[in-house]
Enzyme design. Sequence first.
Site, short mmCIF file in Angstrom:
data_model
loop_
_atom_site.label_atom_id
_atom_site.label_comp_id
_atom_site.label_asym_id
_atom_site.label_seq_id
_atom_site.Cartn_x
_atom_site.Cartn_y
_atom_site.Cartn_z
N GLN A 159 0.86 -1.20 0.00
CA GLN A 159 0.00 0.00 0.00
C GLN A 159 0.89 1.24 0.00
OE1 GLN A 159 -2.05 0.35 3.69
NE2 GLN A 159 -3.49 1.89 3.01
N SER A 161 1.27 6.46 2.46
CA SER A 161 1.96 7.45 3.32
C SER A 161 3.23 7.99 2.66
CB SER A 161 2.36 6.81 4.64
OG SER A 161 1.25 6.25 5.27
N SER A 169 4.67 -1.35 4.15
CA SER A 169 4.88 -2.70 4.68
C SER A 169 5.07 -3.70 3.53
CB SER A 169 3.68 -3.13 5.52
OG SER A 169 3.50 -2.23 6.59
N GLU A 220 -9.40 -1.00 6.84
CA GLU A 220 -8.30 -1.12 7.82
C GLU A 220 -8.83 -1.10 9.25
OE1 GLU A 220 -4.02 0.34 6.25
OE2 GLU A 220 -5.24 1.88 7.15
N ASN A 246 -3.70 7.32 17.22
CA ASN A 246 -4.75 7.45 18.23
C ASN A 246 -5.25 8.89 18.37
OD1 ASN A 246 -4.46 4.78 18.46
ND2 ASN A 246 -4.23 4.75 20.68
N GLU A 247 -4.37 9.86 18.09
CA GLU A 247 -4.83 11.27 18.14
C GLU A 247 -5.88 11.48 17.05
OE1 GLU A 247 -1.60 10.37 18.22
OE2 GLU A 247 -1.15 10.91 20.30
C1 LIG Z 1 3.80 -0.77 11.56
C2 LIG Z 1 3.33 0.24 10.56
C3 LIG Z 1 3.02 -0.17 9.27
C4 LIG Z 1 2.59 0.77 8.31
N1 LIG Z 1 2.34 0.32 7.03
C5 LIG Z 1 1.97 1.23 6.09
C6 LIG Z 1 1.76 0.81 4.72
O1 LIG Z 1 1.91 -0.38 4.38
N2 LIG Z 1 1.43 1.74 3.81
C7 LIG Z 1 1.25 3.06 4.13
O2 LIG Z 1 0.92 3.84 3.25
N3 LIG Z 1 1.46 3.50 5.41
C8 LIG Z 1 1.81 2.61 6.38
N4 LIG Z 1 2.04 3.05 7.69
C9 LIG Z 1 1.99 4.48 7.96
C10 LIG Z 1 0.87 4.95 8.85
O3 LIG Z 1 -0.34 4.98 8.17
C11 LIG Z 1 1.28 6.35 9.35
O4 LIG Z 1 2.42 6.17 10.20
C12 LIG Z 1 0.20 7.06 10.13
O5 LIG Z 1 -0.88 7.38 9.30
C13 LIG Z 1 0.73 8.35 10.81
O6 LIG Z 1 1.38 9.16 9.89
P1 LIG Z 1 2.85 9.72 10.17
O7 LIG Z 1 3.70 8.57 10.59
O8 LIG Z 1 3.27 10.50 8.98
O9 LIG Z 1 2.72 10.66 11.43
P2 LIG Z 1 2.24 12.20 11.43
O10 LIG Z 1 0.98 12.32 10.64
O11 LIG Z 1 3.39 13.05 11.02
O12 LIG Z 1 1.91 12.43 12.94
C14 LIG Z 1 2.91 12.73 13.92
C15 LIG Z 1 2.21 12.94 15.26
O13 LIG Z 1 1.32 14.08 15.17
C16 LIG Z 1 -0.01 13.71 15.52
N5 LIG Z 1 -0.99 14.43 14.70
C17 LIG Z 1 -0.94 14.61 13.35
N6 LIG Z 1 -2.03 15.29 12.92
C18 LIG Z 1 -2.77 15.55 14.02
C19 LIG Z 1 -4.02 16.21 14.24
N7 LIG Z 1 -4.73 16.75 13.23
N8 LIG Z 1 -4.51 16.28 15.52
C20 LIG Z 1 -3.82 15.73 16.57
N9 LIG Z 1 -2.62 15.10 16.41
C21 LIG Z 1 -2.11 15.01 15.17
C22 LIG Z 1 -0.08 12.20 15.24
O14 LIG Z 1 -1.09 11.56 15.97
C23 LIG Z 1 1.33 11.74 15.64
O15 LIG Z 1 1.39 11.55 17.03
C24 LIG Z 1 2.46 2.13 8.67
C25 LIG Z 1 2.77 2.55 9.97
C26 LIG Z 1 3.20 1.62 10.91
C27 LIG Z 1 3.54 2.09 12.29
#
Ligand SMILES: Cc1cc2nc3c(=O)[nH]c(=O)nc-3n(C[C@H](O)[C@H](O)[C@H](O)COP(=O)(O)OP(=O)(O)OC[C@H]3O[C@@H](n4cnc5c(N)ncnc54)[C@H](O)[C@@H]3O)c2cc1C
Length: 397
Positions: A130, A133, A165, A248, A379-380
């Site tokens: 997928q 991100s 992933s 999901e 979770n946020e």
């Molecule tokens: C084990 C694992 C597997 C994954 N596999 C895939 C995959 O196969 N394909 C894929 O596309 N993605 C994948 N992901 C990505 C996942 O979807 C993202 O990590 C997730 O959506 C969070 O995005 P980010 O890491 O960019 O964090 P960010 O969006 O940068 O967030 C950083 C922090 O800010 C907080 N935050 C951001 N916006 C807000 C808001 N509006 N209000 C309050 N708090 C906020 C978040 O909660 C977090 O604590 C995977 C992630 C993990 C951990």
Amino acid sequence: MDLSFSRAEESFRQQLRSWLIANLPDGWGTDAFPEFDSLADEVRFLIGWQRRLNSGGWVGVHWPRAYGGRGATVIENYILQEEFARSRAPEIIGRIGVNLVGPTLIAHGAEEQKRRYLPKILGAEEIWCQLFSEPNAGSDLAALRCRAERDGDTFIVNGQKVWTSYAQFADWGILLARTDPAAPKAKGISFLIVDMHAPGVHVRPLKQMTGSEEFNEVFLEDVRVPAANLVGAPNQGWTIAQTTLSHERGTSPRQLVIHRILLDELLSLARTMRRGDAAAATDVSIRQQLARAVIEVELFKLHNWRTLTHLIRHGKPGPESSVIKLFWSEMSQRLHDTAMELLGPFGQIDRGDARTIARGRWLHSYLYYRSASIFAGTNEIQRNILAERVLGLPRGR
Ligand SMILES: Cc1cc2nc3c(=O)[nH]c(=O)nc-3n(C[C@H](O)[C@H](O)[C@H](O)COP(=O)(O)OP(=O)(O)OC[C@H]3O[C@@H](n4cnc5c(N)ncnc54)[C@H](O)[C@@H]3O)c2cc1C
């Protein structure tokens, strides 16, 4: 609320249970099963397992019969996941294909795309990833910057994806890319199927704190994607992605059963680990943590049943499913904290060391479940969904 299963559902459960007894790899789920030398070895084993499952007709049971599924009901699919977890069956390697890509293509794909891609998903003949991100587009996915420019009958794709992933093992990826930079954020995105073996696709594994390298950075440099691989209409990718994302979340019978098993292991750990001269289970503070863990796993079951009922009545889980994701991920982290407290210094000893307890599984599991409050929407973000769509609070800025 009817809390019992029908005779047909019980017979479905029995049929699956018998199949699993006859077909589960010998020693699987016990300490007797040899550890894999590498992730690639594990993936090879899991591909074989998915093929065996598929030959028994147990993969994609919720897909329509026309596409190789069984047209199973929501409850049958719930039972299936419960039984897999109960027997500690290996999780299928093609889960992104089966759980996310299949339902998305069935809902939005052209007939030709369905015929070409769906059959090879079930038997793990082709593995999917997928590509959603990006480094600056996770929670705010609509801010994605990966571009796809039309050039005759192909798109030329440039950009970077992250946390993908199993990309290093994938044959195909579902990609969100910007096709109309002038349109408002969510309106200029298209949904494409990308050949992960095409020239210009570079995959770099990222090491996680568990020591595993399950997810990756993916760089796309002038990757040519045939226009026939566009799913739905141009610039409609955001709407299509909502179908993918909705699959999901929802009920988590697998996590429910896994946490019931973890809870049993936690209770026996409390009986065997010592606090001074006595078993840790006699310590008041530990007893309170154990009681909380028991109550929370029970509550998690009830949350699952409530969402299951909503699914049966309305065909989709509804924003309340955010409660489930929020609840189980935090419950899991608390349960693992208690386990680590019980293990004390033994909790730091990793597999491969003779002094380790339960082959270091608690340490691995503790580190792995830190990610549960991030993947499938942090979770946020779940709290925002609950605040705005369930409680009706004003939208945050
Ligand atoms: C084990 C694992 C597997 C994954 N596999 C895939 C995959 O196969 N394909 C894929 O596309 N993605 C994948 N992901 C990505 C996942 O979807 C993202 O990590 C997730 O959506 C969070 O995005 P980010 O890491 O960019 O964090 P960010 O969006 O940068 O967030 C950083 C922090 O800010 C907080 N935050 C951001 N916006 C807000 C808001 N509006 N209000 C309050 N708090 C906020 C978040 O909660 C977090 O604590 C995977 C992630 C993990 C951990």
